[in-house]
Each structure stands twice: as structure tokens, then as C-alpha cells.
Scaffold this motif. Structure first.
Motif, short mmCIF file in Angstrom:
data_model
loop_
_atom_site.label_atom_id
_atom_site.label_comp_id
_atom_site.label_asym_id
_atom_site.label_seq_id
_atom_site.Cartn_x
_atom_site.Cartn_y
_atom_site.Cartn_z
N GLU A 59 -61.66 13.95 -127.29
CA GLU A 59 -61.89 12.89 -126.31
C GLU A 59 -60.95 13.02 -125.11
O GLU A 59 -61.37 12.85 -123.96
N ILE A 60 -59.68 13.33 -125.37
CA ILE A 60 -58.71 13.47 -124.28
C ILE A 60 -59.04 14.69 -123.44
O ILE A 60 -59.00 14.64 -122.20
N GLU A 61 -59.37 15.80 -124.08
CA GLU A 61 -59.73 17.01 -123.33
C GLU A 61 -60.97 16.77 -122.49
O GLU A 61 -61.06 17.24 -121.34
N ASP A 62 -61.94 16.04 -123.04
CA ASP A 62 -63.15 15.72 -122.29
C ASP A 62 -62.82 14.85 -121.09
O ASP A 62 -63.36 15.05 -119.99
N ARG A 63 -61.92 13.89 -121.28
CA ARG A 63 -61.50 13.03 -120.17
C ARG A 63 -60.80 13.84 -119.08
O ARG A 63 -60.99 13.59 -117.88
N CYS A 64 -59.99 14.82 -119.49
CA CYS A 64 -59.31 15.69 -118.52
C CYS A 64 -60.32 16.46 -117.66
O CYS A 64 -60.18 16.55 -116.43
N ILE A 65 -61.33 17.00 -118.31
CA ILE A 65 -62.35 17.77 -117.60
C ILE A 65 -63.10 16.88 -116.61
O ILE A 65 -63.35 17.27 -115.46
N LYS A 66 -63.46 15.68 -117.04
CA LYS A 66 -64.19 14.76 -116.16
C LYS A 66 -63.34 14.33 -114.96
O LYS A 66 -63.85 14.17 -113.85
N LEU A 67 -62.04 14.13 -115.19
CA LEU A 67 -61.15 13.74 -114.08
C LEU A 67 -61.11 14.83 -113.00
O LEU A 67 -61.11 14.54 -111.81
N THR A 84 -51.31 17.67 -119.92
CA THR A 84 -51.83 16.74 -120.93
C THR A 84 -52.73 17.47 -121.91
O THR A 84 -52.62 17.30 -123.13
N SER A 85 -53.62 18.31 -121.40
CA SER A 85 -54.54 19.05 -122.26
C SER A 85 -53.78 20.02 -123.17
O SER A 85 -54.19 20.27 -124.31
N LYS A 86 -52.67 20.56 -122.69
CA LYS A 86 -51.86 21.46 -123.49
C LYS A 86 -51.13 20.71 -124.60
O LYS A 86 -51.04 21.17 -125.74
N ILE A 87 -50.60 19.54 -124.26
CA ILE A 87 -49.83 18.75 -125.23
C ILE A 87 -50.72 18.27 -126.37
O ILE A 87 -50.29 18.27 -127.53
N VAL A 88 -51.94 17.86 -126.08
CA VAL A 88 -52.80 17.38 -127.17
C VAL A 88 -53.13 18.50 -128.15
O VAL A 88 -53.35 18.24 -129.34
N THR A 89 -53.14 19.75 -127.66
CA THR A 89 -53.32 20.88 -128.57
C THR A 89 -52.15 20.98 -129.54
O THR A 89 -52.35 21.19 -130.75
#
Length: 218
Positions: A59-67, A84-89
């Protein structure tokens, strides 16, 4: 107006990242609780709840892409979204290691432990504190705090070396202890890897603030 909306969405990203971090931290804590108490039911719950963390990551990665796709982020915004996308990994992998510990609990739940569990809970307590502090440093954009968190990794490594030596002596004295001692070593290694992922989070914080990529996993 557009800029204000974008900032609001970045704040939502902040909250989601912290929420995922809290879940990962809880998974670590519960995995050690299950281990200490020979609690197979709790271990199974931790394994099942891994889907929660996986879904949060998606969900967070998807939100990053949409932003990135729907807004017009500045260079600093792009860096924030990227980190942010790196940290969630890293958070997802931290939760995976908590699951690894829970699986070992399932293996050992009916056995009498060959030694009192003192050092493993100490390692877990340190990495839980590291995780909380690393996320705080990211949200606060505090480079100094990020470096301080990385220094705690030395404590984790020191405990790992100590436990390794102790378990090696136990195995040499009695070969019947080898299987359980090996499982404990795996747990220590998982906790050490969690600390390494937390160090990664600190590296991303430093990159976010300074634009410099540093390697603190040494």
C-alpha cells in the motif's frame, strides 16, 4: 493549493510508515515473548500476521508511485518518496525475521531449553529500541540521532559473539544439545540482521537530509 494537498499526502505517508514500523516492532517483541514462554499459539499468530506487514508495504509503495505520477514533486520531495519506499522494504524484512524466530519457537516449544534465555531477550530489547529511534530520526530528519542508532549495532554484535561462544562450549560438552543450540544461533543471527536493516533505515535518513549515501553496515 496543489502544493498544500501534496504536503498533506506526504504527511499521510509519514503516518503509514510509522504505523508499519510499530507493527514490525511489535512482531519482534511478540516473537521473543513466544520463545521465552514456549507459546506455540502466539508463534503461529505472528506467522499469520506477516500478511499485515506485506500488505502495508504494498500500500505504501503504491501510494509512493501515485504521488510521483499524479503530482509534480520537487527534487527534495522525490528524495523523500524514494527513501520512504526503501525504508518500507527494510521494515518488511525486519518483520520477516520476526516470523523466522516464531517458526523456531514452533520447533522448540516442547523442549526444555539448554540455557536460561537472558542474552537473546537483551538483543531483542536493543533492536526494538534501535527501530523506534531510527524511525524517529527519519521523521525528525535528525542525522545525529541516526548515527547514534547505528552505534547501538555494536552492542548487538557483541552479544551475538558472546552467545556464539557460550553455545559452542555447550555443544562441545554434549552433542545432544547441538540441534537446539543451532536454533538459538539462528535466532541471534536473525536479530543481528534486524539490526543491520535498522542501520539501513538510518542510512536512508542521512541520504534524505544530506543527499549523501553512506555505508554504516561495517
Amino acid at each position: 493549493m496543489v502544493r498544500e494537498v501534496f504536503k498533506a499526502k506526504l504527511q499521510e505517508l509519514h503516518k503509514e510508515l510509522l504505523s508499519m514500523g510499530n507493527v514490525a516492532e511489535k512482531q519482534i517483541s511478540l516473537s521473543i515473548e513466544a520463545l521465552i514462554n514456549h507459546n506455540g499459539d502466539l508463534a503461529n499468530k505472528i506467522i499469520k500476521d506477516d500478511d499485515i506487514v506485506d500488505n502495508m508495504q504494498k500500500e505504501i509503495e503504491d501510494r509512493c508511485i501515485k504521488l510521483i505520477a499524479m503530482q509534480q514533486p520537487l527534487a527534495s520531495d522525490l528524495r523523500y518518496i524514494f527513501t520512504t519506499s526503501k525504508i518500507v522494504t527494510d521494515l518488511e524484512r525486519i518483520a520477516d525475521h520476526a516470523v523466522d524466530i516464531a517458526k523456531i519457537t514452533g520447533i522448540l516449544k516442547d523442549e526444555v531449553y539448554i540455557k536460561e534465555l537472558i542474552d537473546i531477550p537483551r538483543m531483542a530489547e536493543i533492536v526494538e529500541h534501535m527501530l523506534k529511534e531510527s524511525l524517529d530520526s527519519y521523521i525528525e530528519a535528525d542525522v545525529s540521532k541516526a548515527y547514534n542508532v547505528c552505534k547501538m549495532d555494536d552492542k548487538v554484535d557483541a552479544i551475538y559473539r558472546q552467545v556464539f561462544s557460550e553455545l559452542l562450549i555447550i555443544m562441545m560438552k554434549d552433542i545432544k544439545t547441538i540441534n537446539q543450540a543451532t536454533q538459538f544461533l539462528f535466532i541471534c543471527k536473525y536479530l543481528e540482521r534486524i539490526a543491520d536493516h535498522i542501520t539501513n533505515i538510518c542510512e536512508w535518513t542521512i541520504y534524505l537530509v544530506t543527499g549523501e549515501q553512506v555505508d554504516l553496515n561495517e
